[in-house]
Design an enzyme around this catalytic site. Structure first.
Site, PDB file in Angstrom:
ATOM      1  N   HIS A 240       0.428  -1.312   0.112  1.00  0.00           N
ATOM      2  CA  HIS A 240       0.156  -0.021  -0.093  1.00  0.00           C
ATOM      3  C   HIS A 240       0.707   0.760   0.185  1.00  0.00           C
ATOM      4  O   HIS A 240       0.888   2.026  -0.837  1.00  0.00           O
ATOM      5  CB  HIS A 240      -0.848   0.135   1.600  1.00  0.00           C
ATOM      6  CG  HIS A 240      -2.238  -1.013   1.118  1.00  0.00           C
ATOM      7  ND1 HIS A 240      -3.284  -1.748   0.918  1.00  0.00           N
ATOM      8  CD2 HIS A 240      -1.952  -1.969   1.934  1.00  0.00           C
ATOM      9  CE1 HIS A 240      -3.512  -3.038   1.003  1.00  0.00           C
ATOM     10  NE2 HIS A 240      -3.089  -3.003   2.156  1.00  0.00           N
TER      11      HIS A 240
HETATM   12  O1  RIB Z   1      -5.217   0.694   4.579  1.00  0.00           O
HETATM   13  C1  RIB Z   1      -3.705   0.651   4.008  1.00  0.00           C
HETATM   14  C2  RIB Z   1      -3.094   1.719   5.126  1.00  0.00           C
HETATM   15  O2  RIB Z   1      -2.884   1.003   6.628  1.00  0.00           O
HETATM   16  C3  RIB Z   1      -1.375   1.017   4.969  1.00  0.00           C
HETATM   17  O3  RIB Z   1      -1.033   2.921   5.360  1.00  0.00           O
HETATM   18  C4  RIB Z   1      -0.849   0.401   6.190  1.00  0.00           C
HETATM   19  O4  RIB Z   1       0.178   0.810   6.515  1.00  0.00           O
HETATM   20  C5  RIB Z   1      -1.505   0.563   6.870  1.00  0.00           C
HETATM   21  O5  RIB Z   1      -1.636   1.433   8.417  1.00  0.00           O
END
Ligand code: RIB
Ligand code: CA
Length: 301
Positions: A240
């Site tokens: 992500h």
């Molecule tokens: O939904 C994904 C996010 O949530 C990313 O930033 C991951 O690190 C979690 O914090």
């Protein structure tokens, strides 16, 4: 070369994103501010320092918010583990956090430099950025672009049916950021779930062989947690937060369109979900995942 301020809650995928930003030739990380999110503030701060120790880089790390603006935080221990890094043996910190807090540090830095000299990359809950906007709006207006991983458009949420972890943690902070008139680009789950690491990608990092490449490989390996007890481990994992520094470096790897959003600030199950609204932002709607992964290996060598 764009100067970057990175606000983060490491977190496995945050750590991968930080390693890319710290090693990419075209990015210059001026400061790292930390926020509670995946795990508590003390641990996210320590983990940012541990990531810096991989390459022995000296970048100021400044702790920020230990909790969201108006509600209890959410933790992701099942994914990121008790140490926030999935137990990966990154080095011990070589430095200590800066004195003071993230909002004060960011305000001072932005007021000392001309406008539009620093971009802010947000990899966690937006509590620190919201604090800067509320407390020192003149400094926040000097930011260049802001790129934030957060939200979900058509994709299912990872907290509520439509809410994503970073925005679900602090919906009020999202509202403040959406209404601040910043040059804001969101990268939602719809896009970040398409950037996936598999065993073949891990092998490429092994062959690259540098400390940062091997650290990214090990962090990805720790990310392969089964979705439930007894479930088969996944064959790939979404990276992500890595999308954020990659978009800062190579915007052409992403399709970005104008959009208008609001955010659910209720106490309901979808708090933090993006909803149709009037606030003009930009949102990524696609990425060239193969080219992104090739770039990551190239910059990690
Ligand atoms: O939904 C994904 C996010 O949530 C990313 O930033 C991951 O690190 C979690 O914090
Ligand atoms: Ca994160």
């Amino acid at each position: 070369m764009r100067k970057l301020l990175i606000d983060t809650d490491p977190g496995i995928d945050d750590a991968i994103a930080l390693l890319f930003a710290l090693n990419a030739a075209g990015l210059d990380v001026s400061a790292i501010t930390t926020v509670a999110g995946n795990i508590g503030l003390e641990t996210t701060t320590r983990n940012a320092l541990r990531v810096l120790a991989v390459g022995g880089q000296e970048v100021p790390v400044i702790p920020g918010a230990a909790a969201p603006l108006h509600r209890p935080g959410i933790r992701e221990l099942a994914v990121h583990g008790a140490d926030g890094l999935g137990g990966v043996a990154l080095p011990e910190p070589l430095a200590v956090p800066q004195h003071g807090d993230a909002v004060g540090y960011l305000a001072d830095l932005l007021m000392q430099h001309g406008p539009d000299t620093h971009d802010l990359l947000a990899l966690g809950p937006l509590t620190n950025l919201a604090g800067l906007i509320r407390e020192v709006p003149g400094a926040a207006r000097r930011l260049g672009q802001v790129i934030a991983m957060g939200g979900a458009l058509e994709e299912a949420g990872n907290v509520g049916p439509h809410s994503e972890f970073n925005f679900a943690n602090d919906p009020e902070a999202v509202e403040i950021v959406l209404t601040a008139g910043l040059d804001l680009t969101l990268i939602p789950l719809d896009v970040t779930r398409k950037l996936r690491a598999d065993a073949a990608f891990m092998d490429r990092l092994t062959r690259a062989g540098t400390p940062q490449a091997l650290a990214v490989r090990d962090l990805i390996g720790a990310y392969f947690v089964p979705s439930a007890a007894g479930a088969a481990p996944p064959t790939s994992r979404p990276l992500h937060d890595l999308c954020v520094p990659v978009l800062a470096l190579v915007p052409d790897f992403f399709d970005v369109v104008p959009a208008q959003f609001g955010v659910d600030c209720s106490q309901g199950p979808d708090a933090g979900a993006l909803v149709p609204g009037i606030h003009k932002v930009k949102t990524a709607v696609g990425n060239r995942a193969g080219a992104v992964l090739d770039l990551v290996v190239e910059e990690m060598c």
